[in-house]
Design a protein around this motif. Structure first.
Motif, mmCIF file in Angstrom:
data_model
loop_
_atom_site.group_PDB
_atom_site.id
_atom_site.type_symbol
_atom_site.label_atom_id
_atom_site.label_comp_id
_atom_site.label_asym_id
_atom_site.label_seq_id
_atom_site.Cartn_x
_atom_site.Cartn_y
_atom_site.Cartn_z
ATOM 1 N N THR A 391 26.562 21.696 31.637
ATOM 2 C CA THR A 391 25.501 22.708 31.555
ATOM 3 C C THR A 391 24.740 22.669 30.229
ATOM 4 N N PRO A 392 25.421 22.520 29.072
ATOM 5 C CA PRO A 392 24.627 22.467 27.828
ATOM 6 C C PRO A 392 23.591 21.350 27.831
ATOM 7 N N GLU A 396 19.431 21.675 27.678
ATOM 8 C CA GLU A 396 18.586 21.003 26.688
ATOM 9 C C GLU A 396 17.561 20.088 27.346
ATOM 10 N N GLN A 404 21.246 29.946 28.374
ATOM 11 C CA GLN A 404 22.571 29.839 27.771
ATOM 12 C C GLN A 404 23.574 29.533 28.863
ATOM 13 N N LYS A 405 24.565 28.752 28.476
ATOM 14 C CA LYS A 405 25.623 28.440 29.441
ATOM 15 C C LYS A 405 26.389 29.716 29.774
ATOM 16 N N GLU A 427 34.551 23.234 29.854
ATOM 17 C CA GLU A 427 33.681 22.411 29.025
ATOM 18 C C GLU A 427 33.546 21.057 29.722
#
Lengths: 617, 309
Positions: A391-392, A396, A404-405, A427
């Protein structure tokens, strides 16, 4: 000149003449000439010739119905919010979002048994002047109006959509009343039909009795479908009432062109004042300069319909629109996100405009169908997927950082979110994804059939999002294909459980975690909002327990357990809490983006002197 | 007269066929307007209530009969979405759309014929080559690019026109000039190419040689013989385009905030507003048939060789 050359010249002259005729009609507007061209925004004047404060915004879609309980679109809600009033409202400045009195003089008091709320109306609130009243003069709002409006809200012939979200199974006798109106058909006589739990005490007081202790029930009375309408207007205008609103709100409708311009004019008798307190930092940000002042602060709001992003942005850059949201393409051009995650406008725009960046009350996630033969029975496979998603990186690369995640299913600004529960989602970890895939019986993805991710759109954005996920999952050995279809076709698949993975999202009906945990409550499985059809008895029990608990540490502890269960069972893969990003002119005051109020016109101010100078060079 | 009556009678099965197709596309095979309106997670109760309100709970054959009744009476009822009578919505939108499309259409016809006859007259010259290259080039660029570029350069940068907006009456003229100009510019390429071909065909015809042999001057050849004989294809091309003028240009109307029929149509598609879609589709079908008939009748007046039988 030869005859041939003469003919050419004549023809060319004729052609140019036609073009000149056409273009000569173009009136180059005077500086600030109304809706037309000009390098500086217009300063509108009132009937007395003095400058007036006008907020120039826009509508991106035409409204559908201005009858509060009939609305089912945001374009209508934005107008209804400004013409009508609800019993309660959300504090403009405080976060997390909290309820405050609106038509009532104080927050409703609760009886000792925790079941009955007493609502005391403010005295002296008047409906806007309208022909539906004797001599055209708006009369005072009273408890009968509130009861009448609640009955209309519950009438099955009028409200087709929001009842089941807001008040179904909440107020004593309301569901029975709704059933009776359905039997009676259109035009049910409210004089002979009552709601057991709604009682008039006196001209300005009423009580509402709930079926059970239910701390979330009050949110319904801050939602615009429950706005208070006068009986006289409903009876006089009939079906036309949808296009002829008569309320007590901060503005009255001066012009209503569904596909043209809507003009709102200040209601001089409006009862609310600007909040006197806010969050830390609000005072320093100048958000309390109008504390205690009569609302609304502007005289008029002009809302033309501008459906396309380019003309909206060009009008904004010229200063003729005061506030605009930024889409992905314009964001890339105009703003950046620094290493610390802060957003700033690029140098070219920073001196000209101000900006806001606020988390929306929306979650996005992927539903994994627990009824699917493969996914539903293989927890390790679902966990492998959760490790494989990144997701991060998605935020981006695909959203330019505008989000935001999510670590829990609840959007971050809402009570009961990860801020309260300290929940942690997976993560991205390719090694763990591969390990889980092996545990699932598919080492390196061997033998794993291609999975399908369904999207309710075939737009370029949906396809780009899919391509991103496809490449990412392929690295873990998971092959996926995209299912792109119309939104209704998507609903058809999801609501019958005919899918494997579905791209999903939920927007808050009210700012509370319960509204999001219900997305995984067993009895809500498809065709309900629990698209994954997750049905964990322990989770269900905790949800039923939390649903009627007041927000606070005890409930947060329950939510934390539920978040852990979601992480363990992976019925959904959490994705992004998107961010609303926008710009506004330097002359706009009091801008603090409230996600519970998309049209906070009554709080905004216009600095006429600053506006006269135009957009800074 | 009997020809006209016969042609009018032929239109009935055509229109019935179109009605059946439209009904099938929108009411049977199309998306569910109730789900478009209510979105995801709508309760079965909400869905049933809205279906009943919009008459979609009736059997399909009853819905179709109702639709046929609407076609006969020209009363398509009310919009699902706004509840407004469609006749009012169409009338308001048609005024805007015609204001937008009619001026470039009329000016365009004069311009295209003038340019085409000029180019055809100078065929194979530098003017012809330049014009051919120019028209191909302008046709290669997307309509949307013209809109975005003209709006940005002429309205935003040079401030020659308003960026967008609409007002009724003469005040509204300023908002129509730029979009009308774009329509005109965009239509130069395809129209001039077609008309040039038409004129070239005529210029190579035997009767032109005969006229020249008889000593008729170039102007006489062009305006008395070539132009008159080229009228049939031009007339066909022009008259059948007239019904579509009312539909406006949805891209232009959206980008310039003009509340015309084109924008109405796109909004109806997005919102599943089937009464609007059905009404407009049937309007086009009927108007197209009628204007085709008018074209055939007009042939007889422009060309004495054509007889209506």
């Amino acid at each position: 000149m030869t005859p041939k050359t003469r003919t050419v010249v004549v023809h060319l002259a004729l052609t140019l003449g036609l073009l000149a005729t056409l273009t000569s009609c173009a009136c180059k507007s005077e500086n600030g000439g109304g809706d037309g061209g000009g390098s500086k925004p217009a300063i509108e004047k009132g009937e007395d010739g003095k400058p007036i404060k006008v907020l120039n915004y826009f509508r991106s879609a035409a409204h559908k119905s201005l009858d509060p309980p009939k609305q089912f679109d945001s374009a209508s809600a934005e107008l209804i919010d400004n013409v009508y009033d609800t019993l309660l409202d959300y504090h403009y400045l405080k976060r997390p979002y909290e309820l405050v009195p609106n038509l009532v003089s104080e927050m409703p008091s609760l009886s000792e048994d925790g079941l009955t709320y007493t609502f005391k109306l403010r005295k002296g609130i008047k409906f806007a002047d309208d022909d539906c009243f004797p001599e055209g003069k708006g009369r005072e709002l009273n408890a009968d109006d509130v009861i009448y409006s609640i009955k209309r809200f519950a009438d099955a012939n009028i409200n087709t959509n929001s009842y089941h979200v807001l008040l179904k199974d909440r107020v004593a006798g309301m569901d029975d009343f709704r059933a009776k109106t359905k039997e009676a058909g259109k035009g049910a006589d409210y004089g002979t039909l009552d709601i057991d739990g709604v009682k008039k005490v006196d001209s300005h007081t009423l009580t509402i009795t709930l079926k059970r202790k239910d701390p979330l029930a009050l949110y319904a009375f801050a939602s615009s479908p429950t706005a208070i309408v006068p009986k006289e207007a409903v009876e006089k205008y009939g079906d036309e009432f949808e296009r002829h609103p008569v309320g007590t709100g901060p503005f009255v409708l001066a012009e209503l062109s569904r596909r043209g311009e809507v003009v709102l004019k200040k209601n001089p008798n409006y009862h609310l004042t600007y909040p006197t307190e806010g969050d830390a930092g609000d005072k320093e940000a100048g958000l309390l300069e109008h504390a205690g002042k009569q609302l609304p602060l502007v005289d008029e709001v002009h809302l033309p319909l501008i459906e396309e992003p380019q003309p909206r942005m060009l009008e904004f850059l010229k200063g003729r629109i005061d506030w605009i949201g930024l889409d992905r393409d314009n964001f890339t051009k105009m703003a950046t996100k620094d290493d610390k995650g802060n957003f700033t406008l690029n140098a070219e725009y920073a001196n000209k405009f101000d900006m806001y960046a606020e988390l929306r009350l929306v979650n996005t996630y992927y539903s994994l169908n627990m009824k699917d033969e493969l996914l539903g029975k293989n927890k390790a496979l679902r966990q492998a997927l959760a490790y494989a998603f990144n997701t991060p990186l998605y935020i981006e690369q695909m959203l330019n950082g505008r989000g935001q995640k999510l670590h829990s299913i609840v959007p971050i600004p809402i009570a009961g979110s990860e801020r309260d529960t300290k929940a942690q989602w997976y993560e991205h970890n390719l090694e763990m994804a591969k390990k889980k895939l092996e545990e699932a019986g598919f080492p390196n993805g061997e033998g794993l059939p291609e999975l399908t991710i369904e999207y309710g759109s075939s737009s370029t954005v949906a396809r780009q999002n899919f391509e991103f996920q496809r490449n990412l999952l392929a690295k873990a050995g998971i092959k996926v294909k995209g299912g792109f279809q119309s939104f209704t076709a998507f609903l058809g698949k999801v609501e019958t459980g005919n899918f494997q993975i579905a791209s999903s999202a939920w927007a808050a009906d009210y700012p509370d975690g319960e509204n999001f945990y219900q997305l995984l409550y067993g009895p809500n499985k498809v065709p309900g909002p629990n698209q994954a059809s997750y049905d964990n008895p322990e989770f269900n029990t905790l949800y039923e327990q939390a649903k009627y608990m007041p927000p606070g540490p005890e409930r947060n502890a329950v939510f934390a357990k539920m978040a852990e269960m979601i992480k363990e069972d992976v019925p959904v893969i959490l994705s992004v809490n998107p961010l609303a990003f926008g710009m506004y002119q330097k002359w706009v005051g009091n801008m603090k983006r409230s996600m519970m109020d998309d049209a906070p016109y009554k709080y905004l101010d216009i600095d006429i002197d600053a506006k006269k100078k135009g957009v800074p060079e | 007269m009997s020809y006209i009556v016969r042609r009018l009678l032929y239109m009935i099965p055509t229109i019935l066929g179109v009605a059946l197709l439209v009904f099938f596309l929108f009411s049977v095979a199309g998306e569910d307007p109730v789900r478009i309106a209510l979105g995801s997670h709508a309760s079965p109760e909400a869905i049933a209530a809205l279906e009943a309100k919009w008459g979609l709970d009736r059997p399909l054959h009853m819905q179709f009969l109702g639709f046929l009744g609407q076609i006969v009476t020209f009363d398509y009822g009310e919009s699902f979405i706004s509840g407004e009578p469609l006749s009012d919505m169409f009338a308001e939108g048609a005024v805007v759309s015609l204001s937008l499309t009619l001026p470039p259409f009329v000016i365009g016809q004069v311009l295209f014929v003038s340019l085409s006859i000029l180019i055809a007259y100078y065929r194979d010259s530098w003017l012809d080559r330049f014009a051919t290259a120019g028209t191909v080039m302008t046709m290669s660029v997307s309509y949307l690019v013209y809109i975005i570029a003209f709006q940005y350069i002429l309205a935003y940068q040079l401030e020659l026109f308003p960026i967008r907006g609409y007002a009724s009456g003469l005040e509204g003229l300023q908002y129509l000039v730029l979009p009308s100009l774009i329509i005109l510019v965009v239509s130069i390429g395809p129209n001039v190419r077609i008309y040039r071909t038409v004129f070239l065909d005529e210029m190579n015809a035997d009767y032109v040689r005969t006229a020249r042999a008889k000593g008729v001057g170039e102007a006489g050849v062009l305006f008395k013989h070539v132009l008159k004989n080229a009228m049939i294809p031009i007339l066909t091309y022009t008259v059948v385009a007239i019904p579509f003028l009312i539909l406006g240009s949805f891209l232009m109307e959206r980008y310039f905030s003009l509340p015309g029929v084109g924008d109405l149509l796109i909004s109806a598609i997005n919102n599943g507003d089937f009464p609007v879609l059905k009404g407009l589709t049937m309007y086009i079908a009927i108007a197209y048939s009628v204007f085709n008939l008018l074209t055939d009748i007009a042939y007889a007046y422009v060309d004495p060789r054509v007889q209506l039988n």
